[in-house]
Write a protein that holds these residues in place. Structure first.
Motif, PDB file in Angstrom:
ATOM      1  N   THR A   1      -0.611  -3.660   3.174  1.00 22.45           N
ATOM      2  CA  THR A   1      -0.953  -4.072   1.813  1.00 22.45           C
ATOM      3  C   THR A   1      -2.390  -3.660   1.483  1.00 22.45           C
ATOM      4  N   TRP A   2      -2.663  -3.583   0.183  1.00 27.02           N
ATOM      5  CA  TRP A   2      -4.021  -3.277  -0.266  1.00 27.02           C
ATOM      6  C   TRP A   2      -4.982  -4.393   0.113  1.00 27.02           C
TER       7      TRP A   2
ATOM      8  N   LEU B   1       0.816  -1.192   0.000  1.00 23.21           N
ATOM      9  CA  LEU B   1       0.000   0.000   0.000  1.00 23.21           C
ATOM     10  C   LEU B   1       0.867   1.266   0.000  1.00 23.21           C
TER      11      LEU B   1
END
Length: 209
Positions: A114-115, A105
């Motif tokens: 993280t996404w 991210l």
């Protein structure tokens, strides 16, 4: 194993104190005063740019004063719901990011985020908000279902922003944690950065509802 036990025990104590503070000013006043003093100390240690030191009182003192003087006394159900949602957001992002995270991210600021973790956290937190809206105590907050969902999304976005901003300060200072006062968790800012940054927008939304 010992570190996991220490981290779990100190996490339970922290959550218990925050929950108690929602209902008891005898806990809220000393706890928030402690968070303010230590949080400011940690911030000024991390802040490498003297021109940015004015951010300390705004980021730390303003939301803590808001919680203590206005929000907790008038709307404990809203505050407790906010705390629960932001804790779930942090936990779900960490767990699902660890399990499924592939797309970073903000790799230059916080490589662990993280996404996948963020999106899964959004789904879990919104689901929890829907659940809270059906519990009688949280219904006393006077919020409708869609408002709980908006609060969940606000905690996600602004909580993440607070976490990333603190990570940026830590990266500039070349340290892993803001301090070591909480066993297994680091410093005060490591635990309340998301709450501090999300308090004002969530409170303003509740005020407008």
């Amino acid at each position: 194993m010992r570190n996991v036990l220490i981290r779990t025990a100190s996490g339970i104590v922290y959550i218990a104190l925050m929950v108690a503070a929602v209902f008891t000013l005898w806990v809220a006043v000393p706890l928030l005063l402690f968070l303010a003093i230590v949080g400011l100390y940690e911030f000024y240690k991390l802040c490498q740019n003297p021109k940015l030191r004015w951010l300390g009182p705004i980021w730390i003192l303003l939301p803590l004063c808001l919680l203590l003087l206005i929000w907790i006394p008038k709307s404990p159900a809203q505050v407790l719901g906010f705390f629960i949602l932001i804790w779930m957001a942090d936990t779900a992002a960490y767990v699902f990011g660890s399990l499924f995270g592939k797309h970073k991210l903000a790799p230059s600021i916080s490589p662990g985020k993280t996404w996948e973790g963020f999106l899964c956290s959004c789904v879990i937190t919104v689901g929890l908000a829907i659940g809270l809206s059906y519990i009688p105590f949280f219904q006393s907050a006077g919020l409708e279902l869609w408002q709980w969902i908006v609060i969940a999304l606000l905690t996600e976005v602004f909580g993440l922003m607070g976490d990333l901003i603190e990570s940026l300060f830590k990266r500039k200072a070349g340290v892993k944690d803001s301090g070591n006062i909480i066993p297994g968790h680091g410093g005060v800012l490591d635990r309340v950065d998301s709450i501090l940054f999300a308090t004002l927008p969530v409170w303003l939304f509740c005020l407008m509802c």
